[in-house]
Design an enzyme around this catalytic site. Structure first.
Site, PDB file in Angstrom:
ATOM      1  CD  GLU A 113       4.156  -7.162  46.066  1.00 39.35           C
ATOM      2  OE1 GLU A 113       4.539  -7.352  44.896  1.00 39.35           O
ATOM      3  OE2 GLU A 113       4.828  -7.506  47.066  1.00 39.35           O
ATOM      4  CG  HIS A 138      -2.528  -2.008  17.232  1.00 35.67           C
ATOM      5  ND1 HIS A 138      -2.826  -3.253  17.729  1.00 35.67           N
ATOM      6  CD2 HIS A 138      -2.804  -1.128  18.226  1.00 35.67           C
ATOM      7  CE1 HIS A 138      -3.254  -3.139  18.973  1.00 35.67           C
ATOM      8  NE2 HIS A 138      -3.250  -1.853  19.303  1.00 35.67           N
ATOM      9  CB  SER A 178      -7.156  -6.035  17.818  1.00 31.85           C
ATOM     10  OG  SER A 178      -6.014  -5.272  17.531  1.00 31.85           O
ATOM     11  CD  GLN A 225      11.906  -3.752  52.980  1.00 30.15           C
ATOM     12  OE1 GLN A 225      11.007  -4.535  53.180  1.00 30.15           O
ATOM     13  NE2 GLN A 225      12.672  -3.818  51.888  1.00 30.15           N
ATOM     14  CG  ASP A 248      -0.153 -12.398  20.067  1.00 30.22           C
ATOM     15  OD1 ASP A 248      -0.746 -11.286  20.118  1.00 30.22           O
ATOM     16  OD2 ASP A 248       0.327 -12.857  19.014  1.00 30.22           O
TER      17      ASP A 248
END
Lengths: 615, 615
Positions: free
Chosen positions: B356, B253, B31, B417, B147
């Protein structure tokens, strides 16, 4: 219905939204009024739904992503004859089914709980995936979104997922009323701004005047006739449409109309239109009911295996036995070992790429369609989906979450990859079950057991290999524990789970050589906890030492205390947990640095036993 | 550097990435290799940075969003002369500054901790906002992304934010190597797919061969000359570029190269090029240092006020006294009352809309630039940003989070909520401070106090008005508490915070009438807790009753136990908390249904006192 009737129906939905909110003294009538015509056309002409048979496999599925527009939803239920006017006016009252934000726990026609914005589309994608890839009964999924909520990244995770999967059974209707809670949205009435975004993610888009019922009708028709792509209908609307005092005005979000009577008059008065919602097509479910005992993988005592490996193999075996089991992963299936399921059951495996909100949302959607989903990623990255997990509990959704790479024991990768808050997060979810196995056979059994529990269940797995402690036929009931060492001379009980069980056993062995007998409890069921065993240990050994590869707050130590917090005497208790910020180091170095390895356990045990002698 | 030198530098970065990973026995060399040419050109020609003066106000800011490519970053540091070869080879070792994923806690040149994908760009947007709107020293922000991580919704929250704010000082470089951890990404080498998405969000895009150093150089130049828009450079690369055994291959990887020596030879051997990183322009900070005592709002005892109102007013006053204070909100500033700050200090207010993750990420970015950010939304919706909060702690970022609408006390809006998990979430964050005031003066004081704490600090506010209990000059140290009632006849201590303080006082009054004296402690500092006061209460009254508007797990009750879990005798303790799923109802009905109102407290207290008499 003809144009005039559709217009009338839209007005009725507005009037009833105003009435319900006025009766409640709270609610979101203006957010309902903007979408009333969109809803009227949908239920009159396009939503195929049998309200008497919400489980009908041919029913379309409707998700109100802008859950605060619940007055509109309930007004539509009334127009469809599903609730009566009396019930409509119980809106937001104690005990009413008609809550401020709709939940499937109370209403059979609600697919998923909404009210946290940006969740309806992601869950809708899960339902559409079930329809397209598993059920194939031809139902369509309709999601009504607000424009404000398109700022949530979860919407774009969902858009990407749906576009990539070519979900042409999915339509999102965006009520672009240009006003959020606090004021104007970023893009106002620029429908094109939203269209460009959806198009970039591979969607077909239609822009429409959301108050022109014929245009809306054609837009829905265009969505139905679009193949190979999901469709986004971007509808220009006005918040509070139809009442001059509130129409398109700021500062009126989430408030009943100032003068409801005048507003109702302006809207043409109370009506009692009944709409014949289109019937669903004949359909039957093609998948069989859950059946069969899984042929779980088996390990012999003394072998070494990682619990994440056991998870992957057990899940694959469970999938062979049960067609309802599906698996999802966030592009780390080679690490979580979900890939074992993917290889054996590719038709029931859903790759969600690095999008953990969508991962959990899709699982919730699949659960809504009767599947038993297992969604896996690193334990640390489940925190990305915390709000979705919280809302899954509000939905009462039965989802299995699996977090790998627990704790500092992962070693060199460092704190960004370590699950150190996951037990706290999952324990605090209403009605959740939290499991944390220490060996391969235990993991395999728990993977099978969790499938049939209610609510959100969580399995925490470890990266490294560990010795197999239990035989392959041992049982591990939820709410149980295993006493791995005990004698009538025990002066302390070490309570551990996962990797620390092995450390505790090593410590107990060392202490035994010093003449200090120590009990060791494997608390694989972190929630609920085995109160009886913990209380007996407290009575018989006087003191508990908990040790966990997790931060001190909200994890194993706190779970153990659950056994005592009913007013009974509480034992002396010391928690060993991760209290410093780890860096990179080997797994053994990490456990030692965090003070949760065998050596640290033994040192604390010695101190506690001495304290007990000379208090 | 000319083309040949840039190519050589790229090869050196590859070689050093291979060497560091080989020495560590772990890491992500492939990477790193894909992005080596991108990095070489950046540090040789475009990144203006003085490694001897990381605090230089004119320095560009570089964020490695793909934090696992840390070998590349450290190799670049070596090429720039910031670390030597010996240190490079300590990579991932115990105590090394060169961790598996970079953190600013260890390295002065790292702006923010990465390793949880999809966070670098959001935080980079915060830094770019600081540069554009506050510092104006002309620095540029460069973010290197993978990506795979573009699947994260947080990336699109950031893209939206940056596009809307016209952040032309921001460039994201996407290393499109087509391979994620598990296998191919959704879009492979389709650069256009990514370009369409960024363009839709208002970005300028450049597509380039990421191994053609001259083309990369031109792309960076194009980014620099683009005004009014941020730029995304989409670079086609090959994972493991330069070593045939690993180049563009799956399954490699996060693993050192199978044959490092051979790979180094194939890459042309070890080099020791030194790069002259461009110098930053002269610049000085235009904002003054924090100063001044805020003229906080004051309330008289007995007045009624909501703590959220007190927060808004106090924050506005704090902003007047201190230029370092900035505020961000998630499009609910009218509810959280952050709008009070927005009105007085619009230049230091950042509207983040309903996003958020971006809200918290922008706060982290602003904190990285020396600001003192307050980021507010509903407590429930902070769960959306859990992973960002966790990573903020890894960064050691000083951010203030404010969650309004705590608990069932909000009333009719229902569970979606209600913040019922926020205390558990925030307590489990490493090094966090958790504050939960019950009156307006207390809130105002704590808002000012929290500005100067380290790490993540959290303030929980309530929706409804409550009586003012304290005078405006009372002090509220962090780690303290207030004993609101006590006598030498106390038979029980009720520990409460926020809304339950008022319920506890009512209960104590009623019990007093029955001859049962009860101590009441206001535990406004939930983390750290006031151990001395709690221990004294336990000694003197024998039994503790905690009561909280939060789920039972991880909240106030568990916090109280922190005072006792060091092996000392633990008092009898009962926790009253929200244990059922609420629906809609009035605030008073909610408190009663959850069993945390005065009546419930009194009933439990009676039971406990009786138990104490007849054990």
């Amino acid at each position: 219905m003809d144009t005039a009737e559709l217009v009338e129906l839209g007005q009725q939905l507005r009037v009833d939204s105003v009435r319900a909110s006025a009766a409640a003294g709270s609610g979101h009538p203006t957010s309902s009024m903007s979408a009333a015509d969109l809803m009227a056309v949908l239920i009159a002409h396009h939503l195929r739904y049998d309200f008497d048979r919400p489980a009908h496999p041919g029913n379309d599925r409707f998700v109100l992503s802008k859950g605060h527009a619940s007055p509109l939803l309930y007004s539509a239920y009334k127009a469809a004859g599903a609730v009566d006017d009396e019930e409509l006016l119980t809106f937001r009252g104690l005990g009413s089914r008609l809550e401020g934000h709709p939940t499937p726990q109370r209403l059979p026609w609600v697919e998923t709980a909404t009210g946290s914005l940006g969740q309806g589309l992601p869950v809708g994608v899960g339902i559409a995936l079930a329809g397209k890839r598993l059920e194939r009964t031809g139902y369509r999924v309709w999601v009504l979104c607000g424009d404000s909520e398109l700022a949530e990244g979860s919407v774009w995770e969902a858009a990407e997922h749906a576009g990539h999967e070519h979900l042409d059974n999915l339509t999102v209707i965006v009520d672009v009323n240009r006003l959020g809670q606090r004021g104007p949205t970023r893009h106002g009435h620029d429908l094109d701004a939203y269209a460009r975004r959806f198009q970039a993610f591979g969607w077909h888009t239609v822009e429409v005047d959301g108050h022109d019922v014929d245009a809306v009708d054609r837009a829905y028709g265009e969505a139905l006739s679009t193949s190979g792509q999901p469709t986004a209908i971007l509808a220009r609307t006005l918040k509070g449409k139809g009442v001059a005092d509130v129409e398109d005005r700021e500062g009126l979000h989430g408030k009943p109309l100032p003068d409801a009577d005048q507003a109702i008059e302006e809207l043409g008065g109370v009506r009692d239109l009944r709409v014949r919602v289109p019937e669903p097509p004949d359909a039957r479910l093609l998948h069989s009911v859950p059946s069969g005992r899984p042929d779980l993988p088996r390990w012999e005592k003394g072998e070494e295996a990682a619990t994440r490996d056991a998870f992957g193999k057990a899940l694959a075996a469970l999938g062979t036995a049960r067609e309802d089991v599906v698996a999802l992963d966030g592009e780390v299936g080679d690490s979580t070992r979900a890939e074992a399921f993917a290889k054996e059951h590719p038709d029931r495996y859903f790759e969600c790429y690095i999008a953990e909100q969508q991962l959990v949302a899709a699982a919730v959607g699949l659960a809504a369609r009767g599947r038993t989903p297992y969604a896996s990623t690193f334990a640390a990255f489940l925190s990305r989906a915390h709000d979705f997990i919280r809302m899954a509990a509000v939905s009462g959704a039965g989802v299995n979450l699996v977090g790998s790479h627990a704790g500092v024991a992962i070693g060199q990768d460092g704190p960004s990859q370590m699950g150190l808050e996951d037990l706290a997060m999952l324990r605090a979810v209403h009605g959740s079950t939290v499991l944390y196995p220490c060996d391969a056979n235990q993991t395999a059994r728990l993977v099978a057991t969790m499938a049939d529990l209610d609510g959100v269940r969580y399995l925490r797995t470890s990266r490294g290999a560990a010795p197999v402690l239990y035989g392959p036929d041992e049982e591990f009931p939820v709410g149980g524990s295993k006493v791995l060492r005990s004698s009538d001379r025990d002066r302390l009980t070490v309570v551990a789970a996962g990797v620390t069980v092995h450390e505790a056993l090593k410590a107990a062995e060392a202490l035994d050589g010093e003449g200090i007998a120590v009990r060791v409890v494997d608390l694989y069921s972190v929630k609920p906890v085995d109160r009886a065993t913990l209380r007996r240990a407290a009575e018989e050994t006087g003191c508990l030492l908990t040790v966990e590869d997790h931060h001190a707050e909200g994890g194993l130590g706190d779970a153990v205390l659950d056994a005592f917090l009913d007013g009974r005497p509480v034992p002396r208790l010391v928690r060993l947990a991760v209290r410093t910020m780890p860096g990179s180091a080997s797994p053994a170095e990490q456990l030692h640095a965090a003070g949760i390895d065998a050596e640290s356990i033994a040192a604390s045990a010695r101190l506690l036993v001495e304290q007990a002698i000379t208090p």
